[in-house]
Design a protein around this motif. Structure first.
Motif, PDB file in Angstrom:
ATOM      1  N   LYS A  74       0.842  -1.194   0.000  1.00 14.85           N
ATOM      2  CA  LYS A  74       0.000   0.000   0.000  1.00 14.85           C
ATOM      3  C   LYS A  74       0.879   1.246   0.000  1.00 14.85           C
ATOM      4  CE  LYS A  74      -3.788   2.248   2.500  1.00 14.85           C
ATOM      5  NZ  LYS A  74      -4.692   2.194   3.682  1.00 14.85           N
ATOM      6  N   HIS A  75       0.506   2.206  -0.849  1.00 12.64           N
ATOM      7  CA  HIS A  75       1.343   3.393  -1.017  1.00 12.64           C
ATOM      8  C   HIS A  75       0.908   4.514  -0.079  1.00 12.64           C
ATOM      9  CE1 HIS A  75       1.598   1.697  -5.339  1.00 12.64           C
ATOM     10  NE2 HIS A  75       2.507   1.134  -4.558  1.00 12.64           N
ATOM     11  N   ALA A  76       1.881   5.140   0.549  1.00 11.73           N
ATOM     12  CA  ALA A  76       1.599   6.286   1.407  1.00 11.73           C
ATOM     13  C   ALA A  76       1.098   7.451   0.556  1.00 11.73           C
ATOM     14  CB  ALA A  76       2.861   6.692   2.162  1.00 11.73           C
ATOM     15  N   SER A  77       0.352   8.337   1.176  1.00 10.73           N
ATOM     16  CA  SER A  77      -0.161   9.512   0.471  1.00 10.73           C
ATOM     17  C   SER A  77       0.981  10.462   0.131  1.00 10.73           C
ATOM     18  CB  SER A  77      -1.184  10.246   1.330  1.00 10.73           C
ATOM     19  OG  SER A  77      -0.535  10.814   2.467  1.00 10.73           O
ATOM     20  N   LEU A  78       0.743  11.351  -0.831  1.00 14.32           N
ATOM     21  CA  LEU A  78       1.750  12.339  -1.184  1.00 14.32           C
ATOM     22  C   LEU A  78       2.085  13.213   0.022  1.00 14.32           C
ATOM     23  CD1 LEU A  78       3.564  13.709  -3.266  1.00 14.32           C
ATOM     24  CD2 LEU A  78       1.615  15.170  -3.885  1.00 14.32           C
ATOM     25  N   GLU A  79       1.091  13.535   0.827  1.00 18.95           N
ATOM     26  CA  GLU A  79       1.315  14.372   2.009  1.00 18.95           C
ATOM     27  C   GLU A  79       2.339  13.722   2.937  1.00 18.95           C
ATOM     28  OE1 GLU A  79      -1.659  13.751   0.656  1.00 18.95           O
ATOM     29  OE2 GLU A  79      -1.889  15.813  -0.100  1.00 18.95           O
TER      30      GLU A  79
END
Length: 275
Positions: A74-79
């Motif tokens: 799962k990819h972390a958010s850009l923030e």
């Protein structure tokens, strides 16, 4: 920001890529794995997941302060990602379709991105028993049984007239690629599987250019970009703008082109067409 010992982290990345690649090769050889389809209709296998587990476990243990961005997690958010001064960028198996099709053209990609640029690139080709690697400013290398050498892109005898060797995907239309190349040059083609292996072949002088049309992720180019750049080539978006890392909500790459000899007028040869 964690201390960055590039040489130590390069050695770690090499060890991790080889360990994961050998585990994948065992599965490839015995043919015992499960295949699945992701939400974007691309294939993934239990071998991808095993390689991902091996890489993540090793990197988390050795570098707990460095985040990991992998295609198969799962990819972390850009923030959240924007706070990362450096991070590992992983493709556990680049060329899953080739793994399934049994062409042998698949690889394990491990990159370290520092300040939004690839600083370490490691690509292990299990069936070819070849390890390609580079770190920023220190050159690109290839290790295989009984050989260790620095690699460089091929210098064409005549940058403006020599035959150009194009690495072409086994899974893409040859006509679609050729339609984007100048008719004023003569070409030879070299069919290959994964994006990263085509890039490595350019880095070591076995091909001159590769154009990728279609969806890829930043993990498909991070390790390759470091290796190709250190070998004297370039990877750019197909409109000849730089690729970006960790600067957009989407992790998808635009179409891109990998170029060897920088004396060649690639802008005149490769024609960008927006789909």
């Amino acid at each position: 920001m964690p201390d960055i010992d590039i040489q130590r982290l390069l050695e770690l990345a090499k060890e991790v890529a080889v360990e994961a690649g050998r585990a994948v090769l065992t599965i490839y050889d015995n043919g015992e794995y499960n295949s699945y389809q992701k939400d974007d209709n691309s294939p993934v296998t239990s071998a991808d997941y095993l390689a991902n587990d091996i890489i993540n476990e090793r990197l988390k243990k050795a570098t707990p302060d460095i985040p990991i961005l992998s295609e198969e997690t799962k990819h972390a958010s850009l923030e959240e990602r924007k706070k990362w001064p450096c991070y590992w960028l992983i493709d556990p198996i680049d060329g899953t379709q080739e793994f399934i099709a049994r062409s042998g053209d698949f690889a394990v990609n491990v990159a370290l991105i520092v300040n939004n640029e690839p600083a370490i690139g490691v690509i292990f080709w299990p069936t070819g028993q070849s390890l390609y690697y580079a770190s920023k400013g220190n050159g690109a290398f290839k290790d295989c049984p009984d050989e260790h050498k620095q690699i460089r892109v091929r210098k064409l005898d005549d940058p403006h007239q020599s035959v150009v060797m194009i690495a072409i995907s086994r899974r893409q239309s040859r006509e679609k690629i050729m339609s984007r190349l100048s008719a004023k040059r003569v070409y030879q083609t070299l069919p290959l599987g994964s994006c990263s292996l085509k890039s490595c072949f350019i880095a070591e002088g076995k091909a001159d250019v590769f154009m990728r049309i279609g969806i890829t992720g930043e993990w498909d180019t991070g390790a390759s970009q470091c290796i190709v750049t250190e070998a004297g080539g370039k990877i750019l978006a197909a409109n000849f703008e730089p690729l970006t890392y960790n600067q957009r909500h989407s992790l998808e790459n635009p179409d891109f082109v990998v170029m060897g000899d920088q004396r060649v007028p690639w802008n005149d040869i490769v024609h960008y067409k927006k789909e």
